[in-house]
Design an enzyme around this catalytic site. Structure first.
Site, mmCIF file in Angstrom:
data_model
loop_
_atom_site.group_PDB
_atom_site.id
_atom_site.type_symbol
_atom_site.label_atom_id
_atom_site.label_comp_id
_atom_site.label_asym_id
_atom_site.label_seq_id
_atom_site.Cartn_x
_atom_site.Cartn_y
_atom_site.Cartn_z
ATOM 1 N N ARG A 217 -51.818 -52.133 -31.620
ATOM 2 C CA ARG A 217 -51.672 -50.740 -31.179
ATOM 3 C C ARG A 217 -52.956 -50.210 -30.572
ATOM 4 O O ARG A 217 -53.997 -50.254 -31.209
ATOM 5 C CB ARG A 217 -51.270 -49.857 -32.363
ATOM 6 N N ASN B 39 -43.743 -35.765 -28.795
ATOM 7 C CA ASN B 39 -42.740 -35.185 -29.687
ATOM 8 C C ASN B 39 -42.885 -33.663 -29.771
ATOM 9 O O ASN B 39 -42.210 -33.025 -30.571
ATOM 10 C CB ASN B 39 -42.857 -35.784 -31.092
ATOM 11 N N SER C 270 -29.124 -45.445 -48.786
ATOM 12 C CA SER C 270 -30.000 -45.203 -47.650
ATOM 13 C C SER C 270 -29.432 -45.840 -46.378
ATOM 14 O O SER C 270 -29.069 -47.022 -46.388
ATOM 15 C CB SER C 270 -31.374 -45.804 -47.990
ATOM 16 N N HIS D 198 -36.004 -43.614 -41.557
ATOM 17 C CA HIS D 198 -37.432 -43.570 -41.236
ATOM 18 C C HIS D 198 -38.292 -44.107 -42.389
ATOM 19 O O HIS D 198 -37.916 -44.003 -43.564
ATOM 20 C CB HIS D 198 -37.812 -42.108 -40.972
ATOM 21 N N GLU E 289 -30.302 -39.547 -41.596
ATOM 22 C CA GLU E 289 -30.878 -38.662 -40.581
ATOM 23 C C GLU E 289 -29.757 -38.099 -39.719
ATOM 24 O O GLU E 289 -28.645 -38.625 -39.719
ATOM 25 C CB GLU E 289 -31.862 -39.445 -39.686
ATOM 26 N N SER F 213 -34.495 -41.346 -34.118
ATOM 27 C CA SER F 213 -35.499 -41.014 -33.106
ATOM 28 C C SER F 213 -35.745 -42.097 -32.075
ATOM 29 O O SER F 213 -36.286 -41.818 -31.019
ATOM 30 C CB SER F 213 -36.808 -40.680 -33.789
ATOM 31 N N ASP G 296 -32.360 -35.818 -43.126
ATOM 32 C CA ASP G 296 -33.587 -35.663 -42.340
ATOM 33 C C ASP G 296 -33.187 -35.168 -40.946
ATOM 34 O O ASP G 296 -32.539 -35.889 -40.188
ATOM 35 C CB ASP G 296 -34.290 -37.036 -42.277
ATOM 36 N N HIS H 36 -35.791 -34.775 -35.973
ATOM 37 C CA HIS H 36 -35.659 -34.820 -34.512
ATOM 38 C C HIS H 36 -34.570 -33.891 -34.000
ATOM 39 O O HIS H 36 -34.102 -34.041 -32.870
ATOM 40 C CB HIS H 36 -35.425 -36.258 -34.039
ATOM 41 N N THR I 126 -39.348 -30.996 -39.981
ATOM 42 C CA THR I 126 -40.782 -31.002 -39.702
ATOM 43 C C THR I 126 -41.155 -29.759 -38.906
ATOM 44 O O THR I 126 -40.327 -29.206 -38.183
ATOM 45 C CB THR I 126 -41.200 -32.252 -38.910
ATOM 46 N N LYS J 196 -42.751 -31.347 -34.666
ATOM 47 C CA LYS J 196 -42.133 -31.861 -33.440
ATOM 48 C C LYS J 196 -41.668 -30.672 -32.589
ATOM 49 O O LYS J 196 -42.503 -30.080 -31.911
ATOM 50 C CB LYS J 196 -41.099 -32.921 -33.801
ATOM 51 N N THR K 189 -52.102 -31.775 -53.872
ATOM 52 C CA THR K 189 -52.791 -31.803 -52.587
ATOM 53 C C THR K 189 -52.997 -30.376 -52.101
ATOM 54 O O THR K 189 -52.211 -29.482 -52.435
ATOM 55 C CB THR K 189 -51.996 -32.661 -51.560
ATOM 56 N N THR K 190 -54.049 -30.170 -51.349
ATOM 57 C CA THR K 190 -54.355 -28.833 -50.832
ATOM 58 C C THR K 190 -53.270 -28.383 -49.865
ATOM 59 O O THR K 190 -52.769 -29.185 -49.074
ATOM 60 C CB THR K 190 -55.724 -28.869 -50.134
ATOM 61 N N THR L 216 -41.502 -50.580 -35.326
ATOM 62 C CA THR L 216 -40.836 -49.301 -35.108
ATOM 63 C C THR L 216 -39.393 -49.522 -34.638
ATOM 64 O O THR L 216 -38.492 -48.782 -35.018
ATOM 65 C CB THR L 216 -41.632 -48.457 -34.081
#
Ligand code: PLP
Length: 407
Positions: free
Chosen positions: A21, A54, A137, A142, A185, A189, A214, A217, A245, A248, A277-278, A363
């Protein structure tokens, strides 16, 4: 062990397979979307047209979003100051969660630092805490859902992609008394296909399972107010937990779930990836809130987005470029080989100032390597015509396959 040799040996194999990559270093330019400046190894920067973002609706630089972020930074500073539990819950987080709950027609919502974390944390928490839980699933789910499912330690059953009968068969073979979650989903995507949400939910509910969808997208882009495909299809109430999300179509960063009050409170109280987590900076919450409000009240954005995608698919097909069937705004162009895919991407950039990242294994499956084009409302006819001409040149240069031109 020689660690360095191990690492570089692995990287050499990736290079040999053409799937090492490399990242394009971009400098985005407010007001110039979809143009950006590309920086490469000390060479002078070049302006390129981005065809693989995205930031589907260009909200990342919308004046309402940028202004909301700037205003919140000036008023509240940069960071949130803590985890949600310890001094890091901001009024703007609460307001954003109320907005997202209303968007999806649910009691409550919970914001996470990313969509990945929302999926991983929620599925891990459900799978680990529901006694004897089984997680069903979709085979194309994803990586973030797969990570949550794996880390939960719960039993995992994979149903063939979008195959309602296979899901039914698996559910029918299970103990009716065990808790179950069906995770899938709406828009996939990489292929741009859409799941039969209502049918999957009906089958799941007949077998006493919770449904987890999900819509990463799809949020912002489908449905009257942009709540996603479940809204478009009139099945919002069949989805027990919807995940989305803010990164996107909403153009910022962060992820969320929306569900019943008890479900959300449960994940809020037990989800490690939420608790330890913050929280997101207040300015991020302000920007996301402005974006969700703008996008949900501007359906013409969704109309224009779909029109752009349709035009691009039509133009590609017209000249015989191998556009893959897609029911959505995602426009995949088949290459079928990792090295050629990378070369096509390099040529587009070097000769034509067009940036499209190659999409390779893992991917997508090997042999289905592709260029994934994402037209936005800001890609004009001229951008599109230049892209099609550039692709024709690249296809010819590399000797890639064409189809019979469609008229
Ligand atoms: C991008 C993506 C995510 C993760 O969302 P982020 O907000 O980018 O972390 C989750 N699910 C799917 C299907 C995605 O493509």
């Amino acid at each position: 062990m020689d660690y360095e040799a191990f690492f570089s040996g692995h990287l050499d194999r990736l290079r040999a397979e053409g799937r090492y990559r490399t990242f394009a270093e971009l400098e985005r330019i407010v007001g110039a979307f979809p143009r950006a400046r590309l920086h490469r190894d000390g060479r002078p920067p070049r302006d390129v047209t981005v065809w693989c973002s995205n930031d589907y609706l260009a909200m990342g630089q919308h004046p309402a979003v940028v202004e909301a972020m700037r205003g919140a930074i000036e008023a509240q500073g940069s960071g949130a100051g803590g985890t949600r539990n310890i001094s890091g819950t901001n009024r703007l987080h609460a307001e954003l969660e109320r907005e997202l709950a209303a968007l999806h027609g649910k009691d409550a919502a919970l914001v996470f630092t990313s969509g990945y974390v929302a999926n991983e944390t929620t599925l891990q928490t459900l799978g680990a805490m529901l006694p004897g839980c089984e997680l069903y699933s979709d085979a194309s789910n994803h990586a973030s859902m797969i990570a949550g499912i794996r880390h939960s330690g719960a039993a995992r059953r994979i149903f063939r992609h979008n195959d309602v009968d296979h899901l039914e068969e698996l559910l029918a073979g299970a103990d009716p008394a065990t808790p179950k979650v069906v995770a899938f989903e709406s828009v996939y995507s990489m292929d741009g296909d859409v799941s039969p949400i209502g049918e999957i939910c009906d089958v799941a509910h007949r077998h006493g399972a919770l449904t987890y969808l999900d819509e990463v997208h799809a949020v912002g882009m489908y449905g009257r107010r942009g709540a996603g495909v479940a809204e478009r299809d009139g099945v919002l109430d069949k989805v027990d937990i919807v995940q989305g999300t803010l990164a996107k179509a909403f153009g910022v960063i962060g992820g969320y779930i929306a569900a019943s009050a008890a479900t959300v409170d449960f994940v809020r109280s037990c989800g490690a990836g939420f608790i330890f987590t913050t929280s997101l900076p207040p300015a991020i919450a302000a920007a996301a809130l402005a974006s969700v409000r703008h996008v949900s009240s501007h359906p013409e954005l969704r109309v224009r987005h779909q029109e752009r995608a349709l035009r691009l698919k039509r133009e590609l097909a017209r000249v015989g470029l191998p556009v893959m069937p897609s029911a959505t705004h995602i426009v995949p162009l088949f290459v079928g080989d990792a090295t050629l895919c990378k070369q096509a991407s390099d040529l587009l950039l070097d000769r034509h100032e067009i940036y499209v990242q190659p999409i390779n294994y893992p991917t997508v499956p090997r042999g289905s390597e592709r260029l994934r084009l994402t037209p936005t409302p800001e890609h004009g006819d001229r951008d599109m015509d230049r892209l099609v001409a550039a692709l024709q040149d690249v296809w010819q240069t590399l000797g890639l396959g064409l189809r019979q031109a469609a008229e």
